[in-house]
Design an enzyme around this catalytic site. Structure first.
Site, short mmCIF file in Angstrom:
data_model
loop_
_atom_site.label_atom_id
_atom_site.label_comp_id
_atom_site.label_asym_id
_atom_site.label_seq_id
_atom_site.Cartn_x
_atom_site.Cartn_y
_atom_site.Cartn_z
N HIS A 182 -4.59 5.00 6.06
CA HIS A 182 -3.39 4.46 5.42
C HIS A 182 -2.14 5.21 5.87
CE1 HIS A 182 -0.71 2.74 2.43
NE2 HIS A 182 -1.67 1.88 2.12
N HIS A 183 -1.06 4.46 6.01
CA HIS A 183 0.20 5.04 6.49
C HIS A 183 0.79 6.04 5.49
CE1 HIS A 183 3.41 5.41 9.25
NE2 HIS A 183 3.53 4.15 9.60
N CYS A 184 0.40 5.98 4.22
CA CYS A 184 0.89 6.98 3.26
C CYS A 184 0.30 8.35 3.54
CB CYS A 184 0.60 6.55 1.83
SG CYS A 184 -1.15 6.63 1.36
N ASN B 290 4.10 11.86 6.78
CA ASN B 290 5.04 11.11 7.61
C ASN B 290 6.29 11.95 7.82
OD1 ASN B 290 4.07 8.05 7.88
ND2 ASN B 290 3.43 8.83 5.88
#
Length: 468
Positions: A136-138, A311
């Protein structure tokens, strides 16, 4: 228990507010040799888990957005849930692999478990197999996701020793304790902001420069919110995805930039520009100036921050010169566009706003993310991300990694996205499309054609220099 940054949390919010959208990033790692046995591969992952704490943690959002989502240990962690195995139908080539990738990436990750999956894929030609990693991008951005290969894999054919694992999950926090912690954090916010303001006032020259550069960057970004020219490249999204891929080599990109100028990123972005031009022409559309604006993520990790799982990106909003027919002119225009954006401090502005968001009360930030996810955007047509991958060969259980093919998620009204990743001397372009974009292979072929045209232009330039 760890808190997410506001940027990490935004990727959860986007997924929550956009039905059918999965915000997982991914890549396909292709290996030589026979696929390992299921238990053999599970043992490899087990020996690496102590190095990747997030792989045994779940995400939890707080009631009323009193604080950012938190990571906490999964007391019932089951590695078997995250390891999947499948096989391609014959002949097992790029077309079959792309179809599988589209199906895997259409499904959202299960929030009741840590947010990742590994798919071991058999049936590739030439006695090869693949590993599809889905995260997941989180949890990670493109750079951090690629860095995970250096953790999971080996840098020689001889597997390194496993890491001692004394992990014992901490009990899951209660809702009451989470709310109490969030309230304490909110009460301490004014004092922290006062300290930051005091430090800034003591450095007036630095403060003035930052205000000037951020203001200039925000002005440039305000120009970029103007709607792009209407085309078939934007529209509503379904829950399903298609995938296509293109390839080149680091050597070819370097030869082009050596003769025609620009950076590695300039060259590959010019190739993507040629691909979008080809796609629009194939659809009977005239590629006009300012019709394709792309979001270009930029890694802003400081030295020593490599390998941190979160990120850390800023962005540029670049216009792709799809209206130019000559590939060499397109490269020159891409180069000029990116140089202009860098001089306007767009990257610095977004980075500073991201840092400021970390210091603001989360209840004020979360509604802004939610509102942004609901407001249709018409200024950005696609996303193009370029991530430098490992420069040395990597191995899984003695089997050599041949190439890495990246995947970028799409959302809002962006119906296509392109991710670029270099590994050793290979460069792969992963093209994501909504399932209704049945012709994204045209974009992939257009990228390869554009690269061939740029290489021919570079050779002509070299000949002219030798003659002169």
């Amino acid at each position: 228990m760890d808190r997410m940054t506001p940027l990490d949390a935004a990727f959860l919010e986007i997924e929550d507010e956009e039905p059918g959208v999965s915000m997982a990033i991914s890549s396909i790692a292709v290996f030589e040799g026979p696929a390992p046995a299921a238990q053999e591969f599970a043992d490899l992952l087990t020996s690496r888990l102590p190095l990747i704490p997030r792989y045994r943690q779940k995400a939890r959002q707080l009631p009323f957005d009193l604080g950012p989502p938190v990571w906490f240990d999964d007391e019932n962690f089951d590695l078997g849930f995250h390891l999947r195995r499948t096989a391609l139908p014959a002949p097992g080539g790029d077309e079959e692999l792309a179809a599988l990738m589209g199906r895997i990436m259409s499904a959202r990750l299960d929030r009741d478990h840590p947010l990742w999956e590994y798919w071991l894929v058999e049936g590739l030609p030439d006695d090869r197999w693949a590993l599809i990693s889905k995260v997941h991008h989180c949890m990670v951005d493109g750079v951090a996701g690629t860095d995970l290969y250096g953790v999971v894999l080996d840098d020689s054919p001889t597997p390194r020793a496993g890491v001692a694992d004394d992990w014992t999950p901490h009990p899951a926090p209660s809702t009451t304790s989470l709310l109490a912690s969030a309230l304490a954090e909110l009460l301490g916010t004014p004092a922290r902001q006062l300290r930051l303001a005091t430090v800034a006032i003591r450095q007036p020259k630095l403060l003035a420069y930052r205000v000037w550069s951020v203001g200039r960057g925000l002005w440039a970004l305000s120009e970029a919110v103007r709607p792009a020219k209407k085309s078939s490249l934007t529209g509503s999204l379904s829950a399903n995805r298609r995938f296509a891929l293109a390839r080149t080599t680091v050597g070819e990109v370097k030869a082009i930039r050596h003769q025609l100028g620009g950076t590695f990123n300039d060259v590959v972005l010019a190739a993507v520009t040629g691909g979008f031009r080809a796609l629009m022409l194939a659809r009977g559309e005239t590629p006009v100036q300012h019709s394709v604006r792309t979001l270009v993520p930029v890694n802003v990790r400081a030295p020593g921050e490599e390998g941190i799982l979160d990120n850390r990106v800023s962005l540029m909003l670049a216009r792709l010169p799809v209206h130019l027919e000559d590939p060499v002119e397109r490269l020159a225009a891409v180069r000029a566009e990116l140089d202009k954006l860098k001089s306007h401090h767009e990257i610095d502005s977004v980075m500073l706003l991201t840092e400021l968001a970390k210091r603001e009360p989360f209840p004020l930030i979360a509604p802004a993310y939610r509102l942004a996810a609901h407001v249709p955007q018409r200024s950005v047509v696609t996303v193009v991300t370029n991530v430098p991958g490992p420069r040395r060969p990597l191995y899984a259980l003695g089997r050599k990694l041949v190439e890495i093919i990246p995947y970028v998620p799409i959302g809002s009204t962006l119906r296509t996205g392109v991710s670029i990743l270099s590994y050793c001397d290979s460069v792969a372009f992963g093209i994501t499309g909504d399932y209704d974009e049945a012709d994204i292979a045209v974009l992939a072929q257009g990228i390869e054609t554009s690269l061939a045209e740029l290489a021919a232009g570079a050779r002509r330039s070299a000949r002219r220099r030798r003659v002169s």
